[in-house]
Write an enzyme that holds these catalytic residues in place. Structure first.
Site, PDB file in Angstrom:
ATOM      1  N   THR A  48       0.824  -1.203   0.000  1.00 46.93           N
ATOM      2  CA  THR A  48       0.000   0.000   0.000  1.00 46.93           C
ATOM      3  C   THR A  48       0.857   1.251   0.000  1.00 46.93           C
ATOM      4  O   THR A  48       0.522   2.250  -0.653  1.00 46.93           O
ATOM      5  CB  THR A  48      -0.915   0.009   1.234  1.00 46.93           C
ATOM      6  N   THR A  49       1.976   1.222   0.714  1.00 45.03           N
ATOM      7  CA  THR A  49       2.877   2.368   0.782  1.00 45.03           C
ATOM      8  C   THR A  49       3.428   2.725  -0.589  1.00 45.03           C
ATOM      9  O   THR A  49       3.837   3.867  -0.823  1.00 45.03           O
ATOM     10  CB  THR A  49       4.025   2.075   1.768  1.00 45.03           C
ATOM     11  N   TYR A 111     -13.194  -3.486   0.796  1.00 41.40           N
ATOM     12  CA  TYR A 111     -14.387  -2.868   0.229  1.00 41.40           C
ATOM     13  C   TYR A 111     -15.615  -3.776   0.290  1.00 41.40           C
ATOM     14  O   TYR A 111     -16.691  -3.358   0.705  1.00 41.40           O
ATOM     15  CB  TYR A 111     -14.157  -2.398  -1.211  1.00 41.40           C
ATOM     16  N   TYR A 137      -2.256 -10.523   5.284  1.00 38.96           N
ATOM     17  CA  TYR A 137      -2.111  -9.117   5.691  1.00 38.96           C
ATOM     18  C   TYR A 137      -3.456  -8.608   6.192  1.00 38.96           C
ATOM     19  O   TYR A 137      -4.401  -8.458   5.419  1.00 38.96           O
ATOM     20  CB  TYR A 137      -1.599  -8.287   4.516  1.00 38.96           C
ATOM     21  N   ARG A 142      -7.855  -0.106   6.525  1.00 40.55           N
ATOM     22  CA  ARG A 142      -7.939   0.094   5.075  1.00 40.55           C
ATOM     23  C   ARG A 142      -8.966  -0.826   4.414  1.00 40.55           C
ATOM     24  O   ARG A 142      -9.579  -0.453   3.418  1.00 40.55           O
ATOM     25  CB  ARG A 142      -6.567  -0.129   4.427  1.00 40.55           C
ATOM     26  N   LYS A 166       1.073 -10.557   8.403  1.00 37.00           N
ATOM     27  CA  LYS A 166       1.364  -9.173   8.745  1.00 37.00           C
ATOM     28  C   LYS A 166       0.132  -8.638   9.446  1.00 37.00           C
ATOM     29  O   LYS A 166      -0.930  -8.462   8.836  1.00 37.00           O
ATOM     30  CB  LYS A 166       1.691  -8.341   7.501  1.00 37.00           C
ATOM     31  N   ILE A 208       7.049  -5.442   9.063  1.00 35.54           N
ATOM     32  CA  ILE A 208       7.099  -4.884   7.708  1.00 35.54           C
ATOM     33  C   ILE A 208       6.795  -3.405   7.891  1.00 35.54           C
ATOM     34  O   ILE A 208       5.676  -3.016   8.208  1.00 35.54           O
ATOM     35  CB  ILE A 208       6.119  -5.568   6.747  1.00 35.54           C
TER      36      ILE A 208
END
Length: 293
Positions: A48-49, A111, A137, A142, A166, A208
């Site tokens: 995402t970063t 979503y 993850y 998010r 993660k 991470i």
């Protein structure tokens, strides 16, 4: 072997953009050299970063290949491949150039807000299709849906080809339940820079990190100290960076970390909409923090 490779500090690489918003490959090479020289244990591309929602399919493939080339086997590379469409994730796993990847980081479906059973079935399908081991993850801030400890443990015990999690829920009780009841070789990796040190004290296996893009020496040193049980050193490094963590995430990730990297001269402070740069007020606070750091 893989468990040792993924134990320690991974860094979720940002994607530098030039002023015309094209990928700045020279800046990305500088960043890769910066974090590897600093001491990270592995790098993660297309997290995402890295602003992956704004990247085209072709750009994602180019980033994977470029990262493999510039890392040049100095450290392992983890590739992010996740989506709310299970069939699309499966297709990408079958077609992406993953020969040189150590593992795949795959975010929980976002979503759609699936049930826990839907999350389980998603990862079962993804793991079966992946040519590389899967790192789960969980980032409910998010995705809109928390993956519970029970679901994580069910996947860890029942689904082959899943090797790590993660965990970025921020829920310490949930993290500890996973650490307590996980399979022996299953890794639990922090996804929260600001609480990583206490999570390592609770038995997690590494981080991470976003912050390690900038704190490429200090952050891995903190993680290594904590994993070795040297919490006096780990706490000192943690508190030295703590205000930096707060500033990095004050408005948006990756707006904060790119502001830091811009101050370091590594990249331009450029984004693709809907992400925008840090406000002038935050940028000034970052400058003041770095002048004293």
């Amino acid at each position: 072997m893989l468990q040792e490779q993924l134990r320690g500090t991974g860094v979720a690489l940002v994607t530098p953009f030039a002023t015309n918003e094209a990928i700045d490959w020279n800046a990305l090479e500088r960043l890769i050299d910066h974090v590897i020289t600093g001491g990270v244990d592995y790098v993660v591309t297309l997290g995402t970063t890295g602003e992956t929602p704004t990247l085209s399919s072709e750009e994602k493939l180019d980033l994977i290949r470029f990262t493999f080339e510039k890392v040049n086997k100095r450290v392992p590379v983890v590739v992010g491949i996740g989506d709310y469409n299970t069939r699309d994730v499966v297709k990408r796993l079958e077609t992406c150039p993953l020969d040189e990847a150590a593992a795949v980081l795959s975010v929980a479906p976002y979503y759609s807000k699936p049930t826990q059973e839907g999350i389980f079935q998603h990862y079962k399908a993804v793991a079966a299709a992946s040519p590389k081991p899967i790192i789960l993850y969980n980032v409910p801030g998010r995705t809109g849906r928390n993956m519970t400890a029970e679901t994580t443990l069910r996947i860890a015990h029942e689904v082959e080809n899943v090797v790590a999690m993660k965990e970025a829920s921020g829920d310490m009780a949930q993290c500890m339940a996973i650490v307590r009841d996980k399979p022996k070789d299953f890794l639990v990796i922090s996804g929260d820079d600001a609480v990583a040190m206490p999570q390592l004290a609770c038995g997690m296996d590494g981080v991470i990190s976003v912050a390690a893009n900038y704190f490429a020496k200090e952050f891995p040193a903190m993680v290594k100290a904590a994993l070795a049980g040297d919490f006096a050193t780990a706490r000192n490094l943690h508190y030295r960076m703590l205000q930096g963590f707060d500033l990095m995430f004050a408005e948006n990730n990756p707006a904060g970390i790119k502001a830091f990297l811009h101050e370091a001269g590594i990249l331009e402070n450029v984004f693709r909409l809907p992400v925008v740069p840090a406000t002038d007020e935050l940028q000034q606070q970052i400058k003041q923090y770095l002048s004293k750091y």
